[in-house]
Design a protein around this motif. Structure first.
Motif, PDB file in Angstrom:
ATOM      1  N   VAL A 248       0.847  -1.194   0.000  1.00 28.44           N
ATOM      2  CA  VAL A 248       0.000   0.000   0.000  1.00 28.44           C
ATOM      3  C   VAL A 248       0.880   1.240   0.000  1.00 28.44           C
ATOM      4  CG1 VAL A 248      -1.710   1.328   1.290  1.00 28.44           C
ATOM      5  CG2 VAL A 248      -1.912  -1.151   1.145  1.00 28.44           C
ATOM      6  N   LEU A 249       0.541   2.177  -0.880  1.00 27.01           N
ATOM      7  CA  LEU A 249       1.290   3.415  -0.993  1.00 27.01           C
ATOM      8  C   LEU A 249       0.294   4.558  -1.114  1.00 27.01           C
ATOM      9  CD1 LEU A 249       4.044   4.835  -1.396  1.00 27.01           C
ATOM     10  CD2 LEU A 249       3.754   4.450  -3.832  1.00 27.01           C
ATOM     11  N   GLN A 250       0.388   5.546  -0.245  1.00 28.59           N
ATOM     12  CA  GLN A 250      -0.499   6.703  -0.330  1.00 28.59           C
ATOM     13  C   GLN A 250       0.017   7.645  -1.403  1.00 28.59           C
ATOM     14  OE1 GLN A 250      -1.269   8.714   3.312  1.00 28.59           O
ATOM     15  NE2 GLN A 250      -2.230   6.956   4.252  1.00 28.59           N
ATOM     16  N   MET A 251      -0.909   8.154  -2.201  1.00 25.98           N
ATOM     17  CA  MET A 251      -0.565   9.053  -3.297  1.00 25.98           C
ATOM     18  C   MET A 251      -1.243  10.395  -3.082  1.00 25.98           C
ATOM     19  SD  MET A 251       1.268   6.976  -5.122  1.00 25.98           S
ATOM     20  CE  MET A 251       1.396   7.548  -6.792  1.00 25.98           C
ATOM     21  N   GLU A 252      -0.718  11.418  -3.762  1.00 20.86           N
ATOM     22  CA  GLU A 252      -1.341  12.734  -3.738  1.00 20.86           C
ATOM     23  C   GLU A 252      -1.344  13.296  -5.152  1.00 20.86           C
ATOM     24  OE1 GLU A 252       0.943  15.235  -1.153  1.00 20.86           O
ATOM     25  OE2 GLU A 252       2.758  15.025  -2.332  1.00 20.86           O
ATOM     26  N   HIS A 253      -2.325  14.148  -5.427  1.00 22.06           N
ATOM     27  CA  HIS A 253      -2.399  14.798  -6.733  1.00 22.06           C
ATOM     28  C   HIS A 253      -1.303  15.852  -6.838  1.00 22.06           C
ATOM     29  CE1 HIS A 253      -6.100  13.145  -8.381  1.00 22.06           C
ATOM     30  NE2 HIS A 253      -6.546  13.113  -7.131  1.00 22.06           N
ATOM     31  N   ILE A 254      -0.782  15.999  -8.042  1.00 19.06           N
ATOM     32  CA  ILE A 254       0.185  17.051  -8.327  1.00 19.06           C
ATOM     33  C   ILE A 254      -0.616  18.190  -8.946  1.00 19.06           C
ATOM     34  CG2 ILE A 254       2.223  17.702  -9.649  1.00 19.06           C
ATOM     35  CD1 ILE A 254       2.952  14.714  -9.716  1.00 19.06           C
ATOM     36  N   GLY A 255      -0.778  19.255  -8.233  1.00 13.57           N
ATOM     37  CA  GLY A 255      -1.592  20.368  -8.715  1.00 13.57           C
ATOM     38  C   GLY A 255      -3.064  20.120  -8.434  1.00 13.57           C
ATOM     39  N   LYS A 256      -3.866  21.161  -8.556  1.00 13.56           N
ATOM     40  CA  LYS A 256      -5.276  21.049  -8.186  1.00 13.56           C
ATOM     41  C   LYS A 256      -6.108  20.292  -9.206  1.00 13.56           C
ATOM     42  CE  LYS A 256      -5.443  24.950  -5.115  1.00 13.56           C
ATOM     43  NZ  LYS A 256      -6.180  26.080  -4.652  1.00 13.56           N
ATOM     44  N   GLU A 257      -5.835  20.490 -10.494  1.00 15.13           N
ATOM     45  CA  GLU A 257      -6.662  19.865 -11.511  1.00 15.13           C
ATOM     46  C   GLU A 257      -5.915  18.784 -12.287  1.00 15.13           C
ATOM     47  OE1 GLU A 257      -8.748  22.637 -13.941  1.00 15.13           O
ATOM     48  OE2 GLU A 257      -9.118  23.988 -12.262  1.00 15.13           O
ATOM     49  N   SER A 258      -4.835  18.325 -11.764  1.00 10.92           N
ATOM     50  CA  SER A 258      -3.999  17.356 -12.454  1.00 10.92           C
ATOM     51  C   SER A 258      -4.455  15.929 -12.186  1.00 10.92           C
ATOM     52  CB  SER A 258      -2.554  17.500 -11.987  1.00 10.92           C
ATOM     53  OG  SER A 258      -1.766  16.499 -12.560  1.00 10.92           O
ATOM     54  N   LEU A 259      -4.288  15.092 -13.187  1.00  4.77           N
ATOM     55  CA  LEU A 259      -4.545  13.664 -13.012  1.00  4.77           C
ATOM     56  C   LEU A 259      -3.269  12.931 -12.615  1.00  4.77           C
ATOM     57  CD1 LEU A 259      -6.889  12.981 -16.047  1.00  4.77           C
ATOM     58  CD2 LEU A 259      -7.513  13.361 -13.669  1.00  4.77           C
ATOM     59  N   LEU A 260      -2.175  13.667 -12.531  1.00 10.45           N
ATOM     60  CA  LEU A 260      -0.910  13.051 -12.148  1.00 10.45           C
ATOM     61  C   LEU A 260      -0.870  12.831 -10.643  1.00 10.45           C
ATOM     62  CD1 LEU A 260       1.592  15.167 -14.264  1.00 10.45           C
ATOM     63  CD2 LEU A 260       0.726  12.890 -14.759  1.00 10.45           C
ATOM     64  N   LEU A 261      -0.296  11.717 -10.265  1.00 12.55           N
ATOM     65  CA  LEU A 261      -0.150  11.374  -8.853  1.00 12.55           C
ATOM     66  C   LEU A 261       1.310  11.142  -8.531  1.00 12.55           C
ATOM     67  CD1 LEU A 261      -3.015   8.752  -8.535  1.00 12.55           C
ATOM     68  CD2 LEU A 261      -3.087  11.109  -7.763  1.00 12.55           C
ATOM     69  N   ARG A 262       1.639  11.328  -7.268  1.00 11.51           N
ATOM     70  CA  ARG A 262       2.974  10.979  -6.794  1.00 11.51           C
ATOM     71  C   ARG A 262       2.817  10.481  -5.357  1.00 11.51           C
ATOM     72  NH1 ARG A 262       5.181  17.014  -6.287  1.00 11.51           N
ATOM     73  NH2 ARG A 262       4.077  17.573  -4.393  1.00 11.51           N
ATOM     74  N   PRO A 263       3.756   9.694  -4.890  1.00 16.63           N
ATOM     75  CA  PRO A 263       3.695   9.257  -3.492  1.00 16.63           C
ATOM     76  C   PRO A 263       3.750  10.464  -2.570  1.00 16.63           C
ATOM     77  CG  PRO A 263       5.313   7.985  -4.706  1.00 16.63           C
ATOM     78  CD  PRO A 263       4.880   9.110  -5.594  1.00 16.63           C
ATOM     79  N   ARG A 264       3.039  10.400  -1.478  1.00 20.74           N
ATOM     80  CA  ARG A 264       3.062  11.493  -0.506  1.00 20.74           C
ATOM     81  C   ARG A 264       4.459  11.575   0.090  1.00 20.74           C
ATOM     82  NH1 ARG A 264      -1.508  10.847   3.587  1.00 20.74           N
ATOM     83  NH2 ARG A 264      -0.339  12.511   4.565  1.00 20.74           N
TER      84      ARG A 264
END
Length: 104
Positions: free
Chosen positions: A70-86
């Motif tokens: 399990v890996l928590q992700m966060e959005h990059i930017g407000k309207e972006s569909l890109l994710l990165r690990p927190r």
């Protein structure tokens, strides 16, 4: 170690892992707590030593899966569909890519 102590150990281990894996995510922390408690409560009257050992194994396996996959992700930017690990939850020196994958 008695079966009762093994069950308690798995129960505590699952909750410790839940706290680490879902850190800062109150919805996930609550959902995982309820699920763990519900599964143990459902089976608290089990008397078959064989079934208890199977459930201990399943609980241990679930804890490993949670901890390792399990890996928590966060959005990059407000309207972006890109994710990165927190970043606040990443272990040091673990590489990741915040660029979208190119389609083959």
């Amino acid at each position: 170690m008695s079966a009762r102590l093994k069950v308690l150990s798995v129960f505590k281990s699952l909750h410790r892992t839940r706290l680490a894996v879902f850190k800062e995510d109150n919805k996930a922390l609550t959902a995982a707590r309820l699920k763990i408690n519900d599964e143990f409560r459902k089976n608290r009257n089990e008397t078959s030593e064989e079934n208890i050992q199977k459930m201990i194994k399943i609980g241990s396996d679930v804890e490993i899966v949670l901890r390792e996959t399990v890996l928590q992700m966060e959005h990059i930017g407000k309207e972006s569909l890109l994710l990165r690990p927190r970043e606040s939850l990443l272990l040091e020196n673990v590489p990741y890519c915040d660029q979208p994958r190119k389609k083959s």
